[in-house]
Design a protein around this motif. Structure first.
Motif, PDB file in Angstrom:
ATOM      1  N   GLY B  13       0.844  -1.191   0.000  1.00 21.56           N
ATOM      2  CA  GLY B  13       0.000   0.000   0.000  1.00 21.56           C
ATOM      3  C   GLY B  13       0.879   1.240   0.000  1.00 21.56           C
ATOM      4  O   GLY B  13       2.097   1.151   0.201  1.00 21.56           O
ATOM      5  N   LEU B  14       0.260   2.392  -0.220  1.00 18.30           N
ATOM      6  CA  LEU B  14       1.042   3.621  -0.335  1.00 18.30           C
ATOM      7  C   LEU B  14       1.935   3.864   0.878  1.00 18.30           C
ATOM      8  O   LEU B  14       3.112   4.181   0.740  1.00 18.30           O
ATOM      9  N   TYR B  39       0.744  -4.521  -7.090  1.00 15.65           N
ATOM     10  CA  TYR B  39       1.154  -3.476  -6.143  1.00 15.65           C
ATOM     11  C   TYR B  39      -0.059  -2.694  -5.644  1.00 15.65           C
ATOM     12  O   TYR B  39      -1.028  -2.524  -6.364  1.00 15.65           O
ATOM     13  N   GLY B  40       0.008  -2.225  -4.419  1.00 10.10           N
ATOM     14  CA  GLY B  40      -0.950  -1.212  -3.966  1.00 10.10           C
ATOM     15  C   GLY B  40      -1.855  -1.610  -2.823  1.00 10.10           C
ATOM     16  O   GLY B  40      -2.396  -0.745  -2.148  1.00 10.10           O
ATOM     17  N   GLU B 232      -0.781   4.455  -9.007  1.00 12.71           N
ATOM     18  CA  GLU B 232       0.551   4.772  -9.518  1.00 12.71           C
ATOM     19  C   GLU B 232       1.485   5.217  -8.398  1.00 12.71           C
ATOM     20  O   GLU B 232       2.696   5.066  -8.491  1.00 12.71           O
ATOM     21  N   LEU B 233       0.910   5.806  -7.342  1.00 11.57           N
ATOM     22  CA  LEU B 233       1.754   6.357  -6.265  1.00 11.57           C
ATOM     23  C   LEU B 233       2.574   5.277  -5.554  1.00 11.57           C
ATOM     24  O   LEU B 233       3.789   5.411  -5.443  1.00 11.57           O
ATOM     25  N   PRO B 234       1.928   4.194  -5.059  1.00 11.09           N
ATOM     26  CA  PRO B 234       2.759   3.160  -4.428  1.00 11.09           C
ATOM     27  C   PRO B 234       3.789   2.568  -5.389  1.00 11.09           C
ATOM     28  O   PRO B 234       4.929   2.293  -4.988  1.00 11.09           O
ATOM     29  N   GLN B 235       3.425   2.408  -6.653  1.00 13.16           N
ATOM     30  CA  GLN B 235       4.385   1.864  -7.624  1.00 13.16           C
ATOM     31  C   GLN B 235       5.610   2.763  -7.750  1.00 13.16           C
ATOM     32  O   GLN B 235       6.739   2.291  -7.857  1.00 13.16           O
TER      33      GLN B 235
END
Lengths: 213, 443
Positions: B13-14, B39-40, B232-235
């Protein structure tokens, strides 16, 4: 020929600059980072560590009409346990799939990376296959003809390369640059989404508009 | 996997990805595992659309929603404040290079049964129907005072000590009426309830400043949203961690967190054991070490039209202050669309969410749903809000809280920064990353 380090035209004028996102794929230790390091910095390290700290490099290639600027994404080791994020493929306009000519498994894996690209990436992506470590010809197990036939069947560019001797390194990037379509819609590295990048002390304008003006 | 690490992070997660990135940047050897093959975790964006329908056991009608792959649907709705903590983290870590954003087009607030645009400049303020002409003048004086007020310069306070006086007293100083207080506290300071009124005024002043500084950056609204969705942020942060040597394993079951004398020593997956000194994880990996402190209801709505009365905005946020609908916590509506590459052409995704207060949570979000116009498909889900019961000082297991109902990432970042400090004993040093990770542009 690709000239390193400048986007200046031979006659002194600045040509149209097109920016493209290029991703590297391939098994661990086939020389992905070494190829980029050779292309971008002209360097080679015999005992290159696993990728750390340099996963976003840029380099330009000058063509007749245009200058192609590559924004090169390295896997940062995330390929090792098949944990590459969808973000990696997102908006990629070119890819180099690398294998090691002295290791058959890496060639087999290269073909699955190609399939992965065909599944995840944009349908118009330009893919090049690089048989790296060509300087180790005496240990060769993947035949040139075998790889070339595979590349032809799948519409890939193909060259054997050596990051160590620099053989075909600039040439493979140049071949990709030539094959990439250079129009308004495509020449815009990774920005198919047309959003803006955030930068410090941001002005009012988006920082990543169309690059082909 | 069977190596020794400084820390093992469980869940992508983020929060866990930001932590993983910060730890790798700080020189720690990190193994980052997720039981899912993507992811995420909770902060993933679901794609393709078929996946979302099957997650909620709904049959997806054929040929109605365009290409499923064009959809990236967030499970947790949030926007970034343009001048907020997450943007600072993104810029300082260089992660911003992997992402692109769009400004959210407008922000609306609910008053007496209808929505009004939150004014973004003098012009809009003059024509706004949110307050009468005399109230507008008082409100303007209030905003000017907030803008000029500097925390370290008592001369700029104009005889009002913002640290030792409540927000209620500040409202009185400018004679702002209840409606304006509602608007200020909820649509500008983004408080979720009215607890802030009796608290020190400085808390709310800082939040109003964050709002106006964020607004000043891009103009249309203080909010940003990433292309292709929040997933996209956690990636991006995972990539940062990987660049600094972090090892990633997805689709890896976590069977046991191994303890010795009350302290973590490793993580087991099947027969494999990875050793470590610390573990960082989201609450779902340690059900015995967290407690439920509340519930959040979220409703994802697929729409083939923009929200009525928002000037056909392709993205927007609507805040329904609690008092307007006789509640204790605000209801939030966030809207994103095809322009962010999260929906097929012509489609919009609205998310209505709030903190659950009754036994009939679906009824609680009705005021939000009623604003949307015809809804093609609705997915309702209620999640527990979990908090750690162990602060990690003995066990060396550091657990993040669930994602709350706030509309932005400020609390997310505060949780991350506080976990980092608890675990390492120091504040995160942004300078560690900034200069080493230059663009390496050879031009």
């Amino acid at each position: 020929m690709a000239s390193r380090g400048t986007a200046q035209r031979p006659n002194g004028t600045q040509g149209k600059i097109c920016q493209f996102k290029l991703v590297l794929l391939g098994e661990s230790a086939v020389g992905k980072s070494s190829l980029v390091l050779r292309f971008v910095k002209g360097q080679f390290h015999e005992y290159q560590e696993s990728t750390i700290g340099a996963a976003f490099l840029t380099q330009t290639v000058c063509l007749e009409e245009t200058t192609v600027k590559f924004e090169i994404w390295d896997t940062a080791g995330q390929e090792r346990y098949h944990s590459l994020a969808p973000m990696y493929y997102r908006g990629a306009q070119a890819a180099i799939v690398v294998y090691d000519i002295t290791n058959q498994d890496t060639f087999t894996r290269a073909t699955t990376w190609v399939k992965e690209l065909q599944r995840q990436a944009s349908p118009s992506i330009v893919i090049a296959l690089a048989g790296n470590k060509a300087d180790l010809g005496n240990k060769r197990v993947v035949e040139y003809e075998e790889a070339q036939a595979y590349a032809e069947e799948n519409g890939l560019l193909f060259m054997e390369t050596s990051a160590k001797t620099a053989m075909n390194v600039n040439d493979i990037f140049l071949a990709i640059a030539k094959k990439l379509p250079k129009n308004e819609q495509t020449g815009n590295a990774g920005t198919s989404g047309q959003g803006r990048r955030l930068v410090e002390s941001e002005g009012q304008k988006p920082t990543s508009g169309n690059c082909c003006k | 996997m069977e190596e020794e690490y400084d820390a093992i992070v469980l869940g992508t997660g983020l929060k866990e990805c930001i932590l993983s990135g910060m730890l790798s940047v700080s020189g720690k050897k990190i193994l980052h595992i997720d039981r899912n093959k993507y992811y995420g975790g909770e902060s993933a964006s679901i794609t393709p659309l078929e996946e979302l329908f099957s997650k909620f056991n709904v049959t997806m009608p054929a040929n109605q929603y365009g290409k499923g792959r064009e959809w990236n649907v967030d499970l947790i709705p949030k926007f970034l404040m343009a001048n907020g903590l997450l943007v600072k983290l993104l810029i300082h870590t260089g992660v911003t290079r992997y992402l692109e954003f769009k400004s959210v087009e407008g922000s609306y607030v609910y008053k007496s049964g209808k929505i009004s645009k939150v004014p973004i400049d003098q012009q809009e303020a003059l024509t706004s129907d949110l307050m009468g002409i005399f109230e507008k003048r008082r409100f303007k004086n209030f905003l000017v005072w907030v803008q000029n007020m500097q925390e370290d310069d008592p001369k700029s306070w104009d005889n009002f000590d913002p640290f030792n006086n409540s927000m209620s007293l500040l409202y009185s100083k400018f004679s702002l009426d209840k409606n304006t207080q509602d608007f200020t506290g909820h649509a500008l300071a983004l408080h979720r309830n009215d607890d802030y009124i009796s608290q020190s005024a400085i808390i709310t002043i800082r939040r109003i400043k964050l709002y106006s500084d964020s607004l000043a950056r891009y103009g249309k609204s203080p909010y940003l949203y990433p292309m292709y969705g929040l997933g996209e942020l956690p990636q991006g942060f995972a990539r940062l961690s990987a660049i600094y040597g972090g090892t990633y394993m997805l689709d890896k079951p976590v069977d046991e967190i191994i303890m010795e004398d009350g302290k973590v020593t490793g993580v087991r997956s099947g027969q494999e054991i990875a050793k470590c000194k610390q573990v960082f994880c989201d609450p779902t990996y340690v059900p015995n070490l967290v407690k439920k402190v509340g519930k959040v209801i979220r409703c994802i709505c697929l729409l083939d039209h923009p929200i009525p009365n928002t000037n056909a905005a392709l993205s927007t946020q609507i805040i329904i202050p609690q008092k307007q609908v006789n509640r204790k916590s605000d209801i939030y509506v966030s809207v994103v669309s095809h322009t962010h590459q999260v929906a097929a052409k012509g489609w919009f995704i609205a998310m209505v969410s709030t903190t659950v207060e009754t036994d009939n949570p679906e009824l609680e979000i009705k005021h939000g749903l009623d604003l949307l116009g015809p809804i093609s498909q609705k997915f309702v889900y209620i999640s527990d809000y979990l908090e750690p019961i162990d602060n990690g000082s003995e066990s060396q297991i550091f657990i993040s809280s669930s994602y709350d109902a706030t509309t932005h990432f400020e609390t997310t970042c505060l949780d991350v920064l506080s976990i980092f400090k608890k675990a390492t004993g120091e504040e995160f040093d942004f300078n560690k990353v900034k200069h080493e990770l230059g663009d390496e542009d050879i031009q």
